[in-house]
Design an enzyme around this catalytic site. Structure first.
Site, short mmCIF file in Angstrom:
data_model
loop_
_atom_site.label_atom_id
_atom_site.label_comp_id
_atom_site.label_asym_id
_atom_site.label_seq_id
_atom_site.Cartn_x
_atom_site.Cartn_y
_atom_site.Cartn_z
N LYS A 41 0.67 -0.99 0.68
CA LYS A 41 0.12 0.14 0.29
C LYS A 41 0.36 1.10 0.08
O LYS A 41 0.00 2.33 0.23
CB LYS A 41 -1.35 -0.34 1.51
N ARG A 90 -19.31 4.66 6.28
CA ARG A 90 -19.39 6.22 6.66
C ARG A 90 -20.60 6.08 5.56
O ARG A 90 -21.85 6.11 5.91
CB ARG A 90 -18.18 6.75 6.12
O1 PNS Z 1 -8.53 1.38 6.59
P1 PNS Z 1 -8.50 0.26 6.17
O2 PNS Z 1 -7.40 0.58 4.84
O3 PNS Z 1 -9.86 0.50 4.94
O4 PNS Z 1 -8.08 -1.15 6.29
C1 PNS Z 1 -8.86 -2.31 6.30
C2 PNS Z 1 -8.18 -3.63 6.83
C3 PNS Z 1 -6.48 -3.76 7.26
C4 PNS Z 1 -8.98 -3.55 8.13
C5 PNS Z 1 -8.41 -4.53 5.71
O5 PNS Z 1 -7.72 -4.58 4.81
C6 PNS Z 1 -7.94 -6.13 6.42
O6 PNS Z 1 -8.82 -6.39 7.57
N1 PNS Z 1 -6.53 -6.51 6.48
C7 PNS Z 1 -5.95 -7.80 7.44
C8 PNS Z 1 -5.72 -9.05 5.65
C9 PNS Z 1 -7.17 -10.15 5.98
O7 PNS Z 1 -7.71 -10.69 7.52
N2 PNS Z 1 -8.50 -9.62 5.13
C10 PNS Z 1 -9.70 -10.30 4.95
C11 PNS Z 1 -9.70 -11.66 4.24
S1 PNS Z 1 -9.35 -11.84 2.91
#
Ligand code: PNS
Length: 167
Positions: A41, A90
């Site tokens: 990212k 949101r």
């Molecule tokens: O603030 P964001 O960028 O919307 O956060 C996204 C986040 C970090 C919550 C999300 O990408 C996440 O949970 N990443 C960890 C990987 C994961 O568990 N993915 C879900 C199953 S594919």
């Protein structure tokens, strides 16, 4: 103990995030704010900087902890004995993505629930990306991010500007 994890990129933490953390801290015994490490990212702040800003912004909320994670959110939740992952919602556009994530997480871990908190109307347009854009175009981020974020954010954007001018 009822523990919840509030995951995100927090690049940087905004007043929208802080409001969700404050409200969640009144529902759960402990809220772990989990800063995701995602090398694909290209964040503005390092993971340590992001965590320091979250710690400073939440220093008056005693039942909040700040941590980081890489890998699956549900694994982090299990490691920390958290049964709930909190997400802020949101607009409708957030819903589709978050619904997909919640279903995927449910498939991965039956005993971890996703709980959605609706943003306050006055925060519904705030995102880390728009706040960074504002500062990039010399507008003030005041009222959109916690006060402790303002100077570090301006400095980071100035560094970024300098680096791209030097290219
Ligand atoms: O603030 P964001 O960028 O919307 O956060 C996204 C986040 C970090 C919550 C999300 O990408 C996440 O949970 N990443 C960890 C990987 C994961 O568990 N993915 C879900 C199953 S594919």
């Amino acid at each position: 103990m009822n523990i919840a994890v509030y995951p995100g990129s927090f690049d940087p933490i905004t007043n929208g995030h802080l409001d969700i953390i404050e409200r969640a801290s009144k529902i759960f015994d402990k809220v772990i704010v989990a800063c995701a490490i995602n090398p694909s990212k290209k964040p503005l702040f390092t993971i340590e900087e992001k965590m320091d800003l979250i710690k400073e912004a939440t220093k008056n909320i005693p039942n909040v902890e700040v941590s980081s994670f890489s890998g699956l959110l549900v694994d982090f939740c299990k490691e920390h004995e958290a049964k709930v992952a909190i997400k802020g919602l949101r607009a409708l556009t957030d819903f589709e993505y978050e619904f997909q994530m919640a279903l995927m997480n449910k498939r991965l871990a039956e005993d971890v629930e996703t709980m959605f908190l609706m943003t306050r109307a006055e925060h519904s347009f705030i995102s880390s990306s728009t706040v960074k854009d504002l500062v990039l175009f010399n507008a003030s981020p005041e009222g959109l991010v916690p006060p402790c974020v303002i100077e570090p954010l301006k400095n980071k954007i100035a560094e970024k500007r300098k680096a791209s001018n030097g290219q």
